[in-house]
Motif scaffolding. Structure first.
Motif: not given
Lengths: 408, 134
Positions: B57-59, B62
């Motif tokens: 999810q962070v990827v 970003d």
């Protein structure tokens, strides 16, 4: 047996404690853009930090006093003030980057926005600095930081093409990047390896732990074995990025990109280990930079200092640390990208290096302080050669930063 | 004195052509391409149970930010042929839009069709990158 255990622990914590957010990010950025063609800078930088950390540890062990106290006494308040101004500013920038690094790593583990983790991280740093003993703090963060060995595991699992990596390492200037960008990252890597706080912390920590001449052997082993092994991990980080990101054209700009090769190589388990390792490494570095802020100011002004001293006994020392943490928190709360803060901090570290390392070289050469432990001829030659390199890096850093738009 | 010396050194480096030779259109396409590949590779790892959902999810978050940066760079592009900017805009916007939809839906709902859409966006970016190179 106890002695062997102490030596092993010292080396292991030196390895785990060697890497901070500056090393992790800069090596990954460089690997994703230049492969291993800047590996030589890591080798040169690690050798440099070994030379100067060894000198700083020796000064502390022989004189029983931290470097900053001696700088003021030996070189006078003017030179010490120049040193203090540069070191303190860079240290504050590094502290900000480390707290941001903790928050980013916690974001990777939780997917909760890093800005919500920033105050938690800063509070945790303050709490540990206030409540936890020096050795425990060092050993726990250093040993958990050893999980960063996962980068080396990932590197080998990715099946490195040694011929290609060797070709990159031998290639001084890759054609796809401009010379200015190449040299900008060379200076940044050099600055990341020789961050000033590492030496101040090493020296003040030696005083905190009551080192004497009989501890010189252990200090030498920690530096000469632990730091190069930490440098090996730096090369593994760059190698992972060179193997997994460079071929697909992904240039590292976030911490999530730094760890992608690890997930590719080792799956979820290795990914979790690395994230934990990054939390520990950045947390350890945040503790060290927070303490270094207190050390430098307290040692310059002659205040009572020491982690073992209660806040009431060393009020100004503790207040300095709290104020620095609050400033770092304030900077990060503006939403500035912590990775950008990290990149800027390693470049400015390079600018401040001469002011940090020249006084150490001078004091370590002074027989009045060092007696029979004054620098040997070989150590002096190495120290002076490195000081020349440091001067070149310091002068080139800002122009290269301007020309390349911080390495864009 | 030192500041003047540093500025002079910067000017010399700039005048000797040490800076980047890529234009804004090429840079933006390359940035968007990097964002899409990154999201695709992380998405593939998730579907193969080789990365945690939180991490992926962070990827995606970003990657979306990176694609938005690429769009912003194009908006501020000056001194570049308008046609090149328009060509770049078309594919960069399309890539950002795919990333936006997948990120908004959450990586928990990601499946093969999501990865296929990312691959399609990537092919378009590759084609335009090649066109801009000529």
């Amino acid at each position: 047996m106890k002695k062997i255990f102490a030596v092993a622990l010292g080396i292991l914590t030196a390895i785990g404690g060697f890497l901070d957010i500056g090393d992790i990010v800069t090596n990954a950025v460089v690997g994703s853009r230049f492969g291993w063609s800047l590996a030589w800078v890591v080798v040169v930088g690690v050798a440099g930090i070994c030379v100067f950390a060894h000198m700083a540890g020796k000064v502390a062990a022989v004189s029983g006093r931290a470097t900053f106290e001696l700088i003021r006494e030996r070189l006078g308040p003017r030179m010490a003030l120049a040193n203090l101004s540069a070191s303190f500013f860079i240290n504050l920038l590094t502290l900000t980057a480390e707290v941001g690094g903790i928050a980013l790593a916690l974001q990777l583990a939780s997917s909760v926005n890093y800005l919500l983790w920033v105050p938690v991280a800063a509070f945790a740093v303050w709490l540990v600095v206030w409540r936890v003993g020096f050795e425990l703090m060092e050993n726990v963060t250093g040993l958990i930081g050893l999980l960063l060995i996962g980068f080396a595991v990932a590197f080998f699992l990715l099946g490195p093409d040694w011929g290609e990596l060797g070709r990159q390492a031998a290639q001084l200037m890759p054609t796809q990047e401009s010379p200015a960008t190449y040299w900008f990252y060379a200076v940044a890597l050099f600055g990341a390896a020789l961050t000033p706080y590492e030496v101040f912390f090493f020296s003040s920590g030696a005083v905190e732990e009551g080192w004497s001449v009989k501890d010189l052997g252990q200090s030498r082993l920690n530096v000469l074995v632990g730091f190069p092994l930490g440098g090996f991990l730096s090369l593994a980080i760059a190698g992972c990025a060179a193997l997994a990101l460079l071929p697909i054209g992904v240039e590292v700009g976030t911490l999530s990109q730094v760890v992608l090769p690890v997930a590719e190589a080792g799956g979820t388990l290795l990914l979790v280990a690395i994230i934990l390792g990054i939390v520990a490494a950045t947390f350890g570095a945040a503790l060290e930079t927070t303490l270094s802020a207190g050390y430098t100011l307290a040692q310059f002004f002659g205040w009572t200092w020491g982690k073992s001293k209660a806040p009431a006994q060393a009020a100004r020392f503790h207040t300095t640390m709290i104020v620095c943490l609050v400033i770092g928190l304030g900077v990060l709360a503006t939403g500035v990208d912590p990775v950008m803060v990290t990149e800027v901090s390693v470049v400015f570290s390079a600018v401040a290096l001469p002011l940090t390392y020249l006084p150490i070289l001078i004091v370590a050469n002074d027989p009045d302080y060092m007696g029979e432990h004054v620098n040997s001829r070989a150590l002096n030659v190495a120290g002076q050669a490195y000081f020349g390199l440091i001067l070149v890096a310091a002068v080139a850093a800002v122009p290269l930063m301007i020309v390349t738009g911080v390495g864009q | 004195m030192v500041a003047r010396l540093l500025l002079a050194l910067a000017a010399v480096l700039a005048l000797t052509g040490c800076g980047s030779t890529e234009d804004a259109a090429q840079r933006s396409v390359a940035e968007a391409r990097s964002a899409v590949i990154f999201a695709h590779d992380a998405g593939r790892l998730l579907l193969n149970d080789r990365a945690s959902r939180a991490y992926v999810q962070v990827v995606f978050d970003d990657s979306l930010d990176q694609a938005a940066d690429a769009e912003r760079d194009l908006q501020g592009a000056s001194g570049v042929e308008p046609q090149r900017v328009a060509t770049a805009h078309r594919v960069v916007d399309a890539a950002a839009s795919v990333l936006d939809e997948l990120t908004d839906a959450g990586v928990g709902t990601l499946d093969e069709s999501g990865l296929t859409r990312l691959q399609a966006a990537l092919r378009e970016l590759d084609a335009v990158a090649e066109e801009l190179e000529r």
